[in-house]
Design an enzyme around this catalytic site. Structure first.
Site, mmCIF file in Angstrom:
data_model
loop_
_atom_site.group_PDB
_atom_site.id
_atom_site.type_symbol
_atom_site.label_atom_id
_atom_site.label_comp_id
_atom_site.label_asym_id
_atom_site.label_seq_id
_atom_site.Cartn_x
_atom_site.Cartn_y
_atom_site.Cartn_z
ATOM 1 N N ASP A 66 0.839 -1.198 0.000
ATOM 2 C CA ASP A 66 0.000 0.000 0.000
ATOM 3 C C ASP A 66 0.870 1.242 0.000
ATOM 4 O OD1 ASP A 66 -2.722 -0.366 0.054
ATOM 5 O OD2 ASP A 66 -2.850 -0.538 2.217
ATOM 6 N N TYR A 68 1.932 4.667 1.782
ATOM 7 C CA TYR A 68 1.848 5.108 3.174
ATOM 8 C C TYR A 68 0.541 5.873 3.369
ATOM 9 C CZ TYR A 68 6.899 4.126 3.548
ATOM 10 O OH TYR A 68 8.132 3.528 3.557
ATOM 11 N N PHE A 79 7.695 2.305 -0.516
ATOM 12 C CA PHE A 79 8.665 2.471 0.575
ATOM 13 C C PHE A 79 9.287 3.865 0.635
ATOM 14 C CE2 PHE A 79 8.791 -2.195 -0.145
ATOM 15 C CZ PHE A 79 8.391 -2.613 1.119
ATOM 16 N N HIS A 188 9.422 -9.366 5.348
ATOM 17 C CA HIS A 188 9.233 -7.932 5.130
ATOM 18 C C HIS A 188 10.190 -7.131 6.024
ATOM 19 C CE1 HIS A 188 7.025 -4.070 5.024
ATOM 20 N NE2 HIS A 188 6.492 -4.527 3.895
#
Length: 221
Positions: A66, A68, A79, A188
């Site tokens: 997704d 942020y 990221f 992750h």
């Protein structure tokens, strides 16, 4: 009309004319127009990952989940945050691994456009999100679109590196041809899982070794 880098427009033209994509754009426009919603990233940044990493230049694909969902964070690259924005914990852990793996100094900001400009597609599975509501747009059609992006790259390019962190990204890359591309997987980089195998995965040096071996310029991480 979708405003996106011309190479991507040519590659994905069929997707843009499909009924699901028409429905998706209608939903996204309605979300941005609703006075009760704040949607990230800014509308002009929805396709930033594609605009900053042209189709013909793509060498590496990093898949996020997704954008942020906090104010001022999402900039259209998974990221990544703009200069001056506090780095989220997952991004800090990514930079820790880069530094440990490659010897590069810890960067002064979290803007990953410097990676995108070298051929790293920083692709979120969903390209928009409501403020404070992770995965709020995951079921409106973005997943189908980004699956098509992965499939197009898998089918039309050779010797790409796909970097998949966490179960969601690994699942999204399940159909990638491992004989044609390098697929790197690990937990992750979030604080919840980074110590369970993200740290020490050496994905950044492994990527560059593969690119070099196939006559491509390595990434300056």
């Amino acid at each position: 009309m979708v405003k996106i880098e011309q190479g991507w427009k040519d590659a994905l033209g069929e997707e843009f004319s499909k009924p699901y994509f028409t429905a998706l754009t209608d939903k996204v426009r309605a979300e941005y127009a609703s006075p009760g919603n704040r949607i990230f990233p800014p509308g002009s940044k929805i396709f930033a990952a594609f605009d900053e990493c042209p189709f013909n230049d793509t060498k590496v694909v990093i898949i996020g989940q997704d954008p942020y969902h906090g104010p001022g964070q999402a900039n259209g690259l998974c990221f990544s945050v703009a200069p001056g924005v506090k780095m989220p914990p997952s991004l800090i852990n990514i930079f820790k691994e880069v530094s440990e793996d490659t010897g590069s100094p810890f960067p002064q900001n979290g803007d990953l456009s410097r990676w995108a400009n070298q051929g790293v597609l920083l692709l979120n599975s969903s390209l928009t999100v409501r403020e404070g509501q992770p995965a709020s747009h995951s079921s409106i059609g973005w997943e189908e679109f980004t699956d098509a992006v992965v499939e197009k790259l898998n089918r039309e390019k050779d010797n790409l590196v796909f970097i998949l962190w966490g179960s969601h990204a690994i699942k999204k890359g399940a159909k990638i041809d491992r004989n044609r591309h390098l697929v790197l997987t690990s937990p992750h980089p979030s604080p919840l899982s980074a110590s369970r195998g993200f740290f020490g995965n050496h994905h950044f040096t492994k990527t560059n070794e593969y690119l070099t071996r196939h006559g491509k310029k390595p990434i300056v991480w």
